[in-house]
Scaffold this motif. Structure first.
Motif, PDB file in Angstrom:
ATOM      1  N   ASN B  18       0.813  -1.232   0.000  1.00 24.64           N
ATOM      2  CA  ASN B  18       0.000   0.000   0.000  1.00 24.64           C
ATOM      3  C   ASN B  18       0.840   1.273   0.000  1.00 24.64           C
ATOM      4  OD1 ASN B  18      -2.597  -1.239   0.028  1.00 24.64           O
ATOM      5  ND2 ASN B  18      -2.210  -1.797   2.163  1.00 24.64           N
ATOM      6  N   GLY B  19       1.852   1.280  -0.845  1.00 23.02           N
ATOM      7  CA  GLY B  19       2.652   2.502  -0.994  1.00 23.02           C
ATOM      8  C   GLY B  19       3.855   2.569  -0.070  1.00 23.02           C
ATOM      9  N   LEU B  20       3.987   1.594   0.818  1.00 23.26           N
ATOM     10  CA  LEU B  20       5.107   1.603   1.764  1.00 23.26           C
ATOM     11  C   LEU B  20       5.941   0.337   1.637  1.00 23.26           C
ATOM     12  CD1 LEU B  20       3.357   2.755   5.077  1.00 23.26           C
ATOM     13  CD2 LEU B  20       4.577   4.171   3.423  1.00 23.26           C
ATOM     14  N   ILE B  21       7.244   0.473   1.826  1.00 19.07           N
ATOM     15  CA  ILE B  21       8.101  -0.706   1.934  1.00 19.07           C
ATOM     16  C   ILE B  21       8.968  -0.584   3.197  1.00 19.07           C
ATOM     17  CG2 ILE B  21       8.152  -1.191  -0.552  1.00 19.07           C
ATOM     18  CD1 ILE B  21      10.993  -0.054  -0.613  1.00 19.07           C
ATOM     19  N   PRO B  22       9.302  -1.720   3.797  1.00 18.02           N
ATOM     20  CA  PRO B  22      10.134  -1.669   5.000  1.00 18.02           C
ATOM     21  C   PRO B  22      11.602  -1.408   4.665  1.00 18.02           C
ATOM     22  CG  PRO B  22       9.501  -3.944   4.520  1.00 18.02           C
ATOM     23  CD  PRO B  22       8.839  -3.082   3.484  1.00 18.02           C
ATOM     24  N   VAL B  23      12.260  -0.742   5.598  1.00 15.82           N
ATOM     25  CA  VAL B  23      13.690  -0.472   5.502  1.00 15.82           C
ATOM     26  C   VAL B  23      14.352  -0.998   6.780  1.00 15.82           C
ATOM     27  CG1 VAL B  23      15.483   1.308   5.348  1.00 15.82           C
ATOM     28  CG2 VAL B  23      13.271   1.669   4.245  1.00 15.82           C
ATOM     29  N   VAL B  24      15.381  -1.809   6.609  1.00 19.49           N
ATOM     30  CA  VAL B  24      16.226  -2.211   7.730  1.00 19.49           C
ATOM     31  C   VAL B  24      17.374  -1.218   7.787  1.00 19.49           C
ATOM     32  CG1 VAL B  24      17.686  -4.027   8.697  1.00 19.49           C
ATOM     33  CG2 VAL B  24      15.713  -4.635   7.262  1.00 19.49           C
ATOM     34  N   THR B  25      17.633  -0.675   8.963  1.00 20.46           N
ATOM     35  CA  THR B  25      18.725   0.277   9.085  1.00 20.46           C
ATOM     36  C   THR B  25      19.825  -0.333   9.951  1.00 20.46           C
ATOM     37  OG1 THR B  25      17.134   2.045   8.850  1.00 20.46           O
ATOM     38  CG2 THR B  25      19.311   2.656   9.675  1.00 20.46           C
ATOM     39  N   GLN B  26      21.027  -0.357   9.364  1.00 22.33           N
ATOM     40  CA  GLN B  26      22.157  -1.034   9.995  1.00 22.33           C
ATOM     41  C   GLN B  26      23.317  -0.056  10.160  1.00 22.33           C
ATOM     42  OE1 GLN B  26      23.835  -4.234   7.582  1.00 22.33           O
ATOM     43  NE2 GLN B  26      24.418  -5.386   9.414  1.00 22.33           N
ATOM     44  N   ASP B  27      23.982  -0.137  11.282  1.00 27.21           N
ATOM     45  CA  ASP B  27      25.179   0.670  11.524  1.00 27.21           C
ATOM     46  C   ASP B  27      26.284   0.174  10.597  1.00 27.21           C
ATOM     47  OD1 ASP B  27      27.807   1.328  12.742  1.00 27.21           O
ATOM     48  OD2 ASP B  27      26.586   2.198  14.331  1.00 27.21           O
ATOM     49  N   VAL B  28      26.816   1.059   9.774  1.00 23.97           N
ATOM     50  CA  VAL B  28      27.808   0.652   8.770  1.00 23.97           C
ATOM     51  C   VAL B  28      29.124   0.203   9.411  1.00 23.97           C
ATOM     52  CG1 VAL B  28      28.763   2.969   8.364  1.00 23.97           C
ATOM     53  CG2 VAL B  28      28.799   1.272   6.511  1.00 23.97           C
ATOM     54  N   ASN B  29      29.404   0.683  10.591  1.00 22.51           N
ATOM     55  CA  ASN B  29      30.660   0.311  11.254  1.00 22.51           C
ATOM     56  C   ASN B  29      30.532  -0.948  12.111  1.00 22.51           C
ATOM     57  OD1 ASN B  29      32.176   2.629  10.268  1.00 22.51           O
ATOM     58  ND2 ASN B  29      30.840   3.842  11.583  1.00 22.51           N
ATOM     59  N   THR B  30      29.561  -0.966  13.012  1.00 18.04           N
ATOM     60  CA  THR B  30      29.430  -2.108  13.932  1.00 18.04           C
ATOM     61  C   THR B  30      28.595  -3.235  13.342  1.00 18.04           C
ATOM     62  OG1 THR B  30      27.401  -1.276  14.937  1.00 18.04           O
ATOM     63  CG2 THR B  30      29.483  -0.555  15.914  1.00 18.04           C
ATOM     64  N   LYS B  31      27.844  -2.950  12.261  1.00 16.83           N
ATOM     65  CA  LYS B  31      26.922  -3.902  11.626  1.00 16.83           C
ATOM     66  C   LYS B  31      25.713  -4.233  12.511  1.00 16.83           C
ATOM     67  CE  LYS B  31      29.613  -4.136   8.058  1.00 16.83           C
ATOM     68  NZ  LYS B  31      29.245  -3.284   6.902  1.00 16.83           N
ATOM     69  N   LYS B  32      25.524  -3.488  13.575  1.00 18.86           N
ATOM     70  CA  LYS B  32      24.350  -3.681  14.427  1.00 18.86           C
ATOM     71  C   LYS B  32      23.084  -3.267  13.661  1.00 18.86           C
ATOM     72  CE  LYS B  32      23.563  -3.348  19.370  1.00 18.86           C
ATOM     73  NZ  LYS B  32      23.793  -4.781  19.533  1.00 18.86           N
ATOM     74  N   VAL B  33      22.032  -4.074  13.770  1.00 23.66           N
ATOM     75  CA  VAL B  33      20.744  -3.676  13.201  1.00 23.66           C
ATOM     76  C   VAL B  33      20.115  -2.683  14.170  1.00 23.66           C
ATOM     77  CG1 VAL B  33      18.436  -4.422  12.525  1.00 23.66           C
ATOM     78  CG2 VAL B  33      20.420  -5.812  11.914  1.00 23.66           C
ATOM     79  N   LEU B  34      19.816  -1.490  13.687  1.00 25.23           N
ATOM     80  CA  LEU B  34      19.373  -0.411  14.560  1.00 25.23           C
ATOM     81  C   LEU B  34      17.860  -0.330  14.677  1.00 25.23           C
ATOM     82  CD1 LEU B  34      21.844   2.346  13.308  1.00 25.23           C
ATOM     83  CD2 LEU B  34      22.037   0.938  15.364  1.00 25.23           C
ATOM     84  N   MET B  35      17.173  -0.501  13.574  1.00 25.59           N
ATOM     85  CA  MET B  35      15.718  -0.315  13.561  1.00 25.59           C
ATOM     86  C   MET B  35      15.136  -0.823  12.248  1.00 25.59           C
ATOM     87  SD  MET B  35      15.809   3.842  12.928  1.00 25.59           S
ATOM     88  CE  MET B  35      14.139   4.084  12.290  1.00 25.59           C
ATOM     89  N   VAL B  36      13.823  -0.970  12.228  1.00 26.13           N
ATOM     90  CA  VAL B  36      13.089  -1.196  10.985  1.00 26.13           C
ATOM     91  C   VAL B  36      12.019  -0.120  10.919  1.00 26.13           C
ATOM     92  CG1 VAL B  36      11.466  -2.715   9.770  1.00 26.13           C
ATOM     93  CG2 VAL B  36      13.496  -3.671  10.860  1.00 26.13           C
TER      94      VAL B  36
END
Lengths: 117, 117
Positions: B18-36
């Motif tokens: 419905n017009g939206l897609i999920p985004v996974v946001t990851q810390d580029v240095n630590t590779k920790k997944v920060l949020m969706v």
């Protein structure tokens, strides 16, 4: 079989997404993000019971065990829940590859990058 | 300003969600997944234009720049697209913390873990 925090499990808000919540799956060793899929309550329970990642296919409208036919199973080491209790993170040991294309991760194509680097 | 692969951008299937897609946001240095979080076309374009992560709030029904009020902005280094072209991965440099609770990542609580370890 995973050790589960039941009080946290009961907080999951499946209704926000019509019975489904997204799961980010990350390689526990390399920290690579492998894929994003969805679970309903049953798929999550199967994952917690068996220790292998299960998801719910939105297109086929059915529960599936990752790697059931390909052998590319995901052994779950940790499951994290986010602050809103509507998204999960599976840390897994990936057998073979995660993507149906044969790539290790589903995120194998770069859409954009910073120009100054 | 990010360098964008326009042909890949045009493939994104916003309609599935419905017009939206999920985004996974990851810390580029630590590779920790920060949020969706979620983006509509406009939020993604703002991200690509400015180089700072923008999302679409499903509850407030509006575009938001991450860190607009808190200062906890996310400078985008790379954007990846998944095999189905319906999910994105932002690799970012996180200023401050990603979670509104004050935790670095939104995935700060463990729901389950393997028992044999």
């Amino acid at each position: 079989m995973l050790k589960v925090d039941r009080s946290l499990l009961n907080k999951i808000d499946f209704e926000k997404g019509n019975g489904l919540i997204p799961v980010v799956t990350q390689d526990v060793n390399t920290k690579k993000v492998l894929m994003v899929a969805y679970v309903n309550k049953e798929a999550l329970e199967k994952t917690l019971e068996t220790g292998f990642a299960h998801y719910y296919s939105r297109s086929r409208k059915e529960l599936w065990k990752k790697g059931e036919t390909s052998g590319h199973v995901q052994k779950v080491v940790n499951v994290y829940i986010d602050c809103d209790e509507d998204t999960l993170l599976y840390e897994v040991e990936q057998t073979g590859v995660a993507c149906h294309t044969g790539e290790y991760s589903c995120f194998f194509r770069k859409l954009a990058e910073r120009e100054d680097e």
